[in-house]
Structure formats: C-alpha cells, structure tokens
Scaffold this active site. Structure first.
Site, PDB file in Angstrom:
ATOM      1  N   GLU A 235      12.500 -42.269  45.142  1.00  0.00           N
ATOM      2  CA  GLU A 235      11.312 -43.126  45.402  1.00  0.00           C
ATOM      3  C   GLU A 235      11.626 -42.016  46.863  1.00  0.00           C
ATOM      4  O   GLU A 235      12.751 -42.018  47.925  1.00  0.00           O
ATOM      5  CB  GLU A 235      11.774 -44.200  45.593  1.00  0.00           C
ATOM      6  CG  GLU A 235      10.548 -44.433  47.001  1.00  0.00           C
ATOM      7  CD  GLU A 235      10.140 -46.134  47.047  1.00  0.00           C
ATOM      8  OE1 GLU A 235       9.202 -46.910  48.364  1.00  0.00           O
ATOM      9  OE2 GLU A 235      10.936 -47.000  46.471  1.00  0.00           O
ATOM     10  N   LYS A 251       6.531 -49.431  43.330  1.00  0.00           N
ATOM     11  CA  LYS A 251       5.927 -50.426  42.793  1.00  0.00           C
ATOM     12  C   LYS A 251       5.625 -50.480  42.109  1.00  0.00           C
ATOM     13  O   LYS A 251       4.498 -50.297  40.829  1.00  0.00           O
ATOM     14  CB  LYS A 251       5.312 -50.773  43.968  1.00  0.00           C
ATOM     15  CG  LYS A 251       5.891 -51.887  45.372  1.00  0.00           C
ATOM     16  CD  LYS A 251       6.777 -52.811  45.165  1.00  0.00           C
ATOM     17  CE  LYS A 251       7.587 -52.926  46.246  1.00  0.00           C
ATOM     18  NZ  LYS A 251       8.925 -52.164  46.157  1.00  0.00           N
TER      19      LYS A 251
END
Length: 431
Positions: A235, A251
């Site tokens: 990420e 997410k």
C-alpha cells in the site's frame, strides 16, 4: 553536500540479482533503507529499487512540530531524505490524543537521514545510478563483489504469543460494532500484536524470505542501529510529484486459492462484496477530505474506485485519489493534513484514534506509520507500514501487528479469520 554521480547499464534479467548484491553490500551499515518495488507495473512507480546507505546527517525532528522541522531542514539543505514517521505522531498533530501503551521497540517518533550513498534502479530496470560522497565506481565494484545470494536456512522456528485470544478478539469486534451502532464512528481499523523472542536474529535473511514469499510494491528493509523493520507492504500512503499528490488506500481483502478457477471466483466476489465496497468508499471519502485541506478547490479526483489487485497471498481492493497542491502547500503540509492514513484508522478519524488506543493492547509505533523518501527537489513517496515484522536486537523481541477494518456489517468470526490470514503470512517464515 556534493555527490558524485554515475550510471551503469543493466538488464531486467539481471536486476533481481543486482538488488540482492546491493542489499548484501548495504547490510553492514548501521543506518540504511532498502525500498523494493518487486517489478509491479504502475504508472506511479518512480523506481524499481531505491537504497540509502549510511547517514551523513540525521534529521531527528525532536521538536514541538516535527513536520515543520523536517520541511525546514530540507529547505535549508535540499538533498535526499530517507526515513519514517511512527503512527503515534498523531499525538502531536492532534494534541487531545495520546498513547497509553508502552513502546515495544522504541523507534523515534519521526526520523529521516541524509544518506552517504544512494543507489537506484529505474522502473524499466535498465539503469543503476549511484550518487555518493565517495567514488561511485568504487561503490559499483563493491556491489558487484557482494554475494548474489542470501541464506535463509538459519531462520529459527518461533511461536508468536498474542495477548488477544480468539474469544477476546471476537468480543472486542462486537464492542466496536456497538460503538458504530451508537453513532460513535462508521468504521474503525482494529489490530492486535503478536511477539516472539530470539537473540541474534538474522534480519536480512528474514526480509529476504518475506520478500520472496510475499513480494510487494512497497517492500522495505530498514535499519536504525539495533532496530529493524522487514516490510512487505502493498500500500502507498502518499506520493508527491511536482504539485500533484496521490494516495492509494487499501480496504477489502480476500484470500488466494491454488485452483485458478476458484481464485477468480474469490476475486470476483471481492469486487462485488457490499461490505468491502462500503469500507473502501468510506476511506476514499476520508482521503478526499484529507487532501482537500492542502489541495486546490475542485482538483480532488478519484482516479480509480474499487480496483482489484492480486498479490501472492491475497486479493486487495484499492482506490486511487489525487489532487493538485495549493501554491503555498509543501510536502509537510500534505503529510500533516492526511496522517495517519485513513485506511489504518477509520472514520471519523479523531474519534476512532481514541477508540484504537482504548481497545488495542500495544502501542502501534512504526506499524501503520510510514517509511519512504523525499527527493532533493521536494517530491516524495511514502508507503503504509503493514504486513511487517519489527525487531530489536538489543532485547531480542520480534513483533507483528495485523487486523482489519470493522463496520457494523462485520462478522466477528470472519474478521478473526482475516486477521489470522494476514498474521500467518508473516509467521509462516518461522514455521
């Protein structure tokens, strides 16, 4: 500071071996950062590999306003800066917040360093560039003479202990769901920490094993004297190039399957999952709001929503948000308005950070903070520190933290299983 600079032609076929040689060459330095893209194609990747070895100057920023001190240090002497920001910087950015739990490893709250030597491989993997206060040709010869292998056979078998049992974890998820039902928050990222103990751990071998099993685009091996981080993060937290800033929150997580057909079914199910999409869009909106505090009005754009990306252990749902910085906004301003990253807190951010400190049992420190670099021109790229192992060679304590985003629709047993999937990806190295 004057640096000597030289470039050397390489090929994609030899880049992997070269990265191993560079890592072995850099390992003896007491301060170093090794950042690896692991060959992931992306329009936003500036480098395939970026390495900083040795500290010419430390920017510790132990001041009432560390981000301002970092910005001023860079403005006074523009140069490469590599380093980290701990999650607990939140307590300075939001003075009403605090961290009740003791630190396990003791990483400085915010620390960057001006390296003696910077090595980088371009995203096309055709050129190695060395910038150094020494002779780059000598550095290149030392790298070529370094070993092209890292022995992982000596990694010990270790068991991690976690103060949070399955029943306790599930009970906490239920408690957090009640907070959501009561309107305290919409989504909260909840994590738990496991620890093991081993003196003399070969952290380079552990990182190599982790980076082999779980190659990720924001992998990092980081050393600050006796403190180490071995990171397999997929990420990006925040990237700045010119006057454009970009964030890519994750997410939504689903396991992989060895059966290709089943794996595609799982991937498609993740893309259609209402709960995962709800989590993702909430964090996307939070990031849009964060960036709006430093970007020009009307410039915030969602470049991609609900993108599904595949990694060796899991499928992930990733969105991309970008904006144009205001003329008076600096890289420090962009960090100030968006840190900690929403994907590791939840929404609304201030309230969930209070709940995180209340219900988690350890201080996050470097976990869910960031590591990365700032260029001499003031551009930067920072990751989200997840899927990571942390080690202190003075105490022998090794730790990992894992968890997930909780919404009212969360199923506690499923959240436990997701947390354990992420934990297993780290713990399997020691089995």
């Amino acid at each position: 500071m004057h640096r000597n600079k030289a470039s050397y032609q390489i090929t994609p076929a030899t880049a992997g071996i070269l990265k191993t040689r560079i890592l072995n060459w850099a390992a003896p330095y007491s301060i170093l950062a090794f950042l690896d893209n692991n060959g992931y194609p992306s329009p936003y990747s500036g480098y395939e590999c970026l390495v900083a070895a040795g500290a010419h100057r430390i920017v510790a920023c132990d001041t009432p306003d560390p981000l301002l001190a970092l910005q001023e240090a860079h403005a006074q002497q523009p140069d490469w800066l590599f380093g980290h920001i701990c999650y607990d910087l939140k307590n300075i950015l939001e003075p009403k917040l605090s961290s009740a739990h003791p630190a396990i490893h003791g990483f400085p709250l915010l620390q960057f360093f001006v390296p003696e030597t910077v090595c980088y491989i371009d995203s096309g993997q055709t050129t190695l560039t060395i910038e150094t206060t020494a002779d780059p040709d000598n550095i290149y010869k030392e790298i070529q003479a370094a070993s092209d292998t890292i022995d992982t056979s000596g990694i010990p078998q270790l068991s991690f202990t976690d103060p949070m049992s399955r029943d306790m974890y599930i009970d906490t998820i239920e408690t957090l769901r009640r907070h959501i039902a009561d309107g305290d928050c919409y989504e909260i990222n909840y994590c738990t920490t496991g620890t093991a103990h081993h003196m003399g751990l070969d952290t380079l071998a552990v990182f190599h094993a982790l980076n082999t099993i779980s190659p990720a685009p924001f992998a990092a091996y980081y050393r600050l004297h006796n403190r180490y981080m071995m990171c397999a993060s997929p990420e990006r937290y925040l990237r700045k190039e010119g006057n454009t800033v970009l964030s890519q929150p994750i997410k939504g997580t689903a396991r992989r399957d060895n059966d290709p057909l089943k794996d595609e079914e799982i991937k498609a199910a993740l893309a259609a999952d209402i709960k995962e999409r709800a989590e993702n869009v909430m964090i996307t909106d939070l990031v849009r709001n964060d960036l709006a505090h430093c970007c020009r009005t009307g410039s915030i754009a969602v470049d991609e929503l609900f993108g599904i990306y595949t990694f060796p252990q899991v499928h992930q749902m990733i969105s991309t948000i970008s904006g144009t910085l205001r003329s008076d906004a600096t890289f420090a301003r962009a960090i100030r308005t968006s840190f900690p990253m929403g994907s590791m807190t939840g929404a609304p951010k201030h309230k969930v950070m209070q709940l995180i400190d209340r219900y988690e049992t350890t201080r996050r420190e470097l976990f869910s903070g960031t590591i990365g670099y700032i260029t001499p021109g003031g551009d930067m790229d920072l990751n989200v520190i997840i899927r990571s192992l942390f080690y202190n060679s003075a105490t022998g304590i090794l730790s990992r933290s894992t968890g997930g985003a909780i919404t009212y629709d969360s199923k506690p047993q499923s959240e436990w299983e997701e947390m354990r999937l992420k934990a297993w990806a780290l713990e399997r190295i020691f089995m």
